[in-house]
Design an enzyme around this catalytic site. Structure first.
Site, PDB file in Angstrom:
ATOM      1  N   LYS A  13       0.839  -1.214   0.000  1.00  0.00           N
ATOM      2  CA  LYS A  13       0.000   0.000   0.000  1.00  0.00           C
ATOM      3  C   LYS A  13       0.874   1.266   0.000  1.00  0.00           C
ATOM      4  O   LYS A  13       0.617   2.192  -0.754  1.00  0.00           O
ATOM      5  CB  LYS A  13      -0.918   0.027   1.233  1.00  0.00           C
ATOM      6  N   ARG A  88      -9.731   0.408   9.078  1.00  0.00           N
ATOM      7  CA  ARG A  88      -9.127  -0.897   9.365  1.00  0.00           C
ATOM      8  C   ARG A  88     -10.172  -1.896   9.857  1.00  0.00           C
ATOM      9  O   ARG A  88      -9.862  -3.033  10.128  1.00  0.00           O
ATOM     10  CB  ARG A  88      -8.144  -0.745  10.499  1.00  0.00           C
ATOM     11  N   ARG A 122      11.535  -5.839   5.063  1.00  0.00           N
ATOM     12  CA  ARG A 122      11.314  -4.444   4.661  1.00  0.00           C
ATOM     13  C   ARG A 122      12.265  -3.490   5.389  1.00  0.00           C
ATOM     14  O   ARG A 122      12.516  -3.637   6.575  1.00  0.00           O
ATOM     15  CB  ARG A 122       9.863  -4.081   4.996  1.00  0.00           C
ATOM     16  N   ARG A 152      11.183  -1.022  10.684  1.00  0.00           N
ATOM     17  CA  ARG A 152      10.124  -0.609  11.613  1.00  0.00           C
ATOM     18  C   ARG A 152      10.081  -1.545  12.816  1.00  0.00           C
ATOM     19  O   ARG A 152      10.239  -2.753  12.665  1.00  0.00           O
ATOM     20  CB  ARG A 152       8.765  -0.647  10.899  1.00  0.00           C
ATOM     21  N   ARG A 163      -0.448  -8.890  13.413  1.00  0.00           N
ATOM     22  CA  ARG A 163      -1.001  -7.915  12.448  1.00  0.00           C
ATOM     23  C   ARG A 163      -1.753  -8.625  11.327  1.00  0.00           C
ATOM     24  O   ARG A 163      -2.799  -8.159  10.865  1.00  0.00           O
ATOM     25  CB  ARG A 163       0.127  -7.046  11.872  1.00  0.00           C
TER      26      ARG A 163
HETATM   27  P1  AMP Z   1       0.583   0.679   9.087  1.00  0.00           P
HETATM   28  O1  AMP Z   1       1.696   1.664   8.915  1.00  0.00           O
HETATM   29  O2  AMP Z   1      -0.626   1.026   8.267  1.00  0.00           O
HETATM   30  O3  AMP Z   1       1.046  -0.742   8.891  1.00  0.00           O
HETATM   31  O4  AMP Z   1       0.110   0.798  10.611  1.00  0.00           O
HETATM   32  C1  AMP Z   1       0.976   0.479  11.675  1.00  0.00           C
HETATM   33  C2  AMP Z   1       0.178   0.283  12.945  1.00  0.00           C
HETATM   34  O5  AMP Z   1      -0.514   1.504  13.281  1.00  0.00           O
HETATM   35  C3  AMP Z   1      -0.920  -0.766  12.857  1.00  0.00           C
HETATM   36  O6  AMP Z   1      -0.426  -2.078  13.077  1.00  0.00           O
HETATM   37  C4  AMP Z   1      -1.848  -0.307  13.988  1.00  0.00           C
HETATM   38  O7  AMP Z   1      -1.332  -0.643  15.251  1.00  0.00           O
HETATM   39  C5  AMP Z   1      -1.778   1.218  13.842  1.00  0.00           C
HETATM   40  N1  AMP Z   1      -2.824   1.699  12.922  1.00  0.00           N
HETATM   41  C6  AMP Z   1      -2.651   2.246  11.681  1.00  0.00           C
HETATM   42  N2  AMP Z   1      -3.829   2.561  11.130  1.00  0.00           N
HETATM   43  C7  AMP Z   1      -4.792   2.206  12.042  1.00  0.00           C
HETATM   44  C8  AMP Z   1      -6.201   2.259  12.059  1.00  0.00           C
HETATM   45  N3  AMP Z   1      -6.903   2.730  11.005  1.00  0.00           N
HETATM   46  N4  AMP Z   1      -6.852   1.826  13.170  1.00  0.00           N
HETATM   47  C9  AMP Z   1      -6.178   1.364  14.247  1.00  0.00           C
HETATM   48  N5  AMP Z   1      -4.831   1.259  14.278  1.00  0.00           N
HETATM   49  C10 AMP Z   1      -4.129   1.677  13.190  1.00  0.00           C
END
Ligand code: AMP
Length: 207
Positions: A13, A88, A122, A152, A163
């Site tokens: 994404k 999400r 990554r 990360r 996740r």
């Molecule tokens: P990402 O960078 O999109 O992989 O997000 C990293 C982490 O941020 C996720 O594993 C969640 O813990 C948190 N996170 C990101 N977006 C959301 C969301 N829409 N709702 C809840 N937690 C989120």
């Protein structure tokens, strides 16, 4: 145009969002990036979010929805945006429908077996670029901006498993949610290169 980018962790994404932003000049809003910036800045939101992110769990809906609602009110979002990582779950999608008009949900579909390797290999840059160790040839800096790459904190096998489980149980139902609204378009990325996936996305967005 207001777009949602949907897909499992590691589906690409972020990579596709950079390409879409560069090609269509469309604002990229990533809730994960917003949380990471808050963690770095030591804010209250950052402190709260960190415990959930480190555990691979979702940050509570109320906090996340408020952040997005506020962000969509900024002037730069008036000409359209792409949401990456939000919604999400179905609750967030229902809330989003109350304060935004979504035109399209772009679902990036990737074989689950590829995801663990993709995420654990990554390496990311603070400028938003991301790489896989297998293609870096030992390089430790970003080819785009020269900054040091890093892994990360949540890109480790244990957290990634949580996740992926969270994605399956809470996020994947959004595919049906947006299909029912007639807004779903799916690209199958498989083992295709990011440019090939972007080629498919362009065909959809140029229609
Ligand atoms: P990402 O960078 O999109 O992989 O997000 C990293 C982490 O941020 C996720 O594993 C969640 O813990 C948190 N996170 C990101 N977006 C959301 C969301 N829409 N709702 C809840 N937690 C989120």
């Amino acid at each position: 145009m207001n777009i949602i980018l949907l897909g499992a962790p590691g589906a690409g994404k972020g990579t596709q969002a950079s390409k879409i932003q560069a090609h269509y000049n469309l604002l990229h809003i990533s809730t994960g990036d917003i949380f990471r910036a808050n963690i770095k800045g030591g804010t209250e939101i950052g402190k709260l979010a960190k415990s959930y992110i480190d555990a691979g769990k979702l940050v509570p809906d109320e906090v996340t929805c408020d952040i997005v609602k506020d962000r969509l009110n900024w002037d730069d979002a008036k000409d359209g945006y792409m949401l990456d990582g939000f919604p999400r779950n179905v609750f967030q999608a229902t809330e989003l429908d109350k304060f935004a008009e979504i035109d399209l949900c772009l679902n990036i579909d990737v074989d689950e077996a590829l995801l663990m390797d993709r995420i654990c290999g990554r390496r990311v840059c603070s400028c938003g670029e991301s790489y896989h160790v297998s293609t870096l040839n030992g390089a430790t800096t970003c080819a785009k901006c020269g900054k040091e790459l890093y892994r990360r904190a949540d890109d480790n096998p244990e957290t990634v498993k949580t996740r992926l489980d969270t994605y399956k149980s809470q996020t994947a139902p959004l595919i049906d949610y947006y299909r029912a609204q007639g807004k779903l378009a799916t690209v199958t990325s498989g083992e295709m290169s990011p440019d090939e996936v972007f080629g498919q996305i362009k065909k959809i967005l140029d229609k």
